[in-house]
Scaffold this motif. Structure first.
Motif, short mmCIF file in Angstrom:
data_model
loop_
_atom_site.label_atom_id
_atom_site.label_comp_id
_atom_site.label_asym_id
_atom_site.label_seq_id
_atom_site.Cartn_x
_atom_site.Cartn_y
_atom_site.Cartn_z
N SER A 1 -5.23 8.09 -13.89
CA SER A 1 -6.36 7.50 -13.21
C SER A 1 -6.27 7.93 -11.83
O SER A 1 -7.22 7.85 -11.01
CB SER A 1 -6.72 6.08 -13.39
N VAL A 2 -5.01 8.36 -11.22
CA VAL A 2 -4.73 8.61 -10.03
C VAL A 2 -4.44 10.14 -9.77
O VAL A 2 -4.07 10.71 -10.50
CB VAL A 2 -3.46 7.66 -9.22
N ASP B 1 -4.36 10.04 -3.18
CA ASP B 1 -4.79 8.78 -3.25
C ASP B 1 -4.15 7.81 -2.46
O ASP B 1 -2.81 7.66 -2.58
CB ASP B 1 -4.90 8.05 -4.92
N THR B 2 -4.77 6.61 -2.11
CA THR B 2 -4.02 5.62 -1.59
C THR B 2 -4.17 4.40 -2.30
O THR B 2 -5.09 4.16 -2.97
CB THR B 2 -4.56 5.05 0.10
N VAL B 3 -3.07 3.75 -2.82
CA VAL B 3 -3.08 2.73 -4.11
C VAL B 3 -2.38 1.29 -3.56
O VAL B 3 -1.63 1.34 -2.62
CB VAL B 3 -2.49 3.36 -5.16
N THR C 1 0.95 -1.16 -0.10
CA THR C 1 0.02 0.15 -0.05
C THR C 1 0.86 1.24 -0.03
O THR C 1 1.93 1.41 0.66
CB THR C 1 -0.83 -0.06 1.32
N ILE D 1 -7.10 1.62 -6.89
CA ILE D 1 -7.25 2.77 -5.72
C ILE D 1 -7.93 2.25 -4.32
O ILE D 1 -8.75 1.42 -4.71
CB ILE D 1 -7.89 3.91 -6.18
N VAL D 2 -7.48 2.48 -3.27
CA VAL D 2 -8.01 1.87 -2.25
C VAL D 2 -8.84 3.19 -1.49
O VAL D 2 -8.49 4.13 -1.46
CB VAL D 2 -6.94 1.61 -1.08
N GLU D 3 -10.33 2.61 -1.32
CA GLU D 3 -11.38 3.63 -0.96
C GLU D 3 -11.74 3.48 0.50
O GLU D 3 -11.59 2.30 1.06
CB GLU D 3 -12.56 3.57 -1.80
N LYS E 1 0.99 6.00 -0.57
CA LYS E 1 0.04 6.99 -0.99
C LYS E 1 0.79 7.82 -2.13
O LYS E 1 1.89 7.87 -2.09
CB LYS E 1 0.15 7.90 0.11
#
Length: 93
Positions: free
Chosen positions: A56-57, A61-63, A35, A91-93, A37
């Motif tokens: 797209s990021v 964003d946390t990815v 993970t 992408i982590v939501e 940032k």
């Protein structure tokens, strides 16, 4: 601050240690993904027609990114990972 070119993305990887009873588990650093940032994003990539395709990021964003990709760089005291956008899995939501 680093400003990536093209479809490159600058990431700050979250270092996580897996512990059990205060001991670090062997092999915990061998996960398939990690993970991170997003710190900075390039302008995107151009198609054969010359059209710009935006990433797209975005910064903040946390990815989820593949573990053994990218280039580690230092900017002052900070360590970052520069990857191509294609190496970002989600992408982590």
């Amino acid at each position: 601050m680093l400003k990536p070119l093209g479809d490159r993305v600058v990431l700050e990887v979250e270092e996580k240690e897996q512990k059990v009873g205060g001991f670090v588990i062997a092999g915990a650093g061998q996960d398939a993904t990690k993970t991170a940032k997003v710190v900075a994003v390039g302008e995107g990539i151009r198609t054969l027609n010359g059209e710009l395709v935006a990433p797209s990021v975005k910064a903040g964003d946390t990815v989820l990114v593949e573990s053994h990709v990218g280039t580690e760089v230092k900017d002052g005291e900070e360590k970052y990972l520069v990857v191509n956008e294609v190496n970002i899995l989600a992408i982590v939501e």
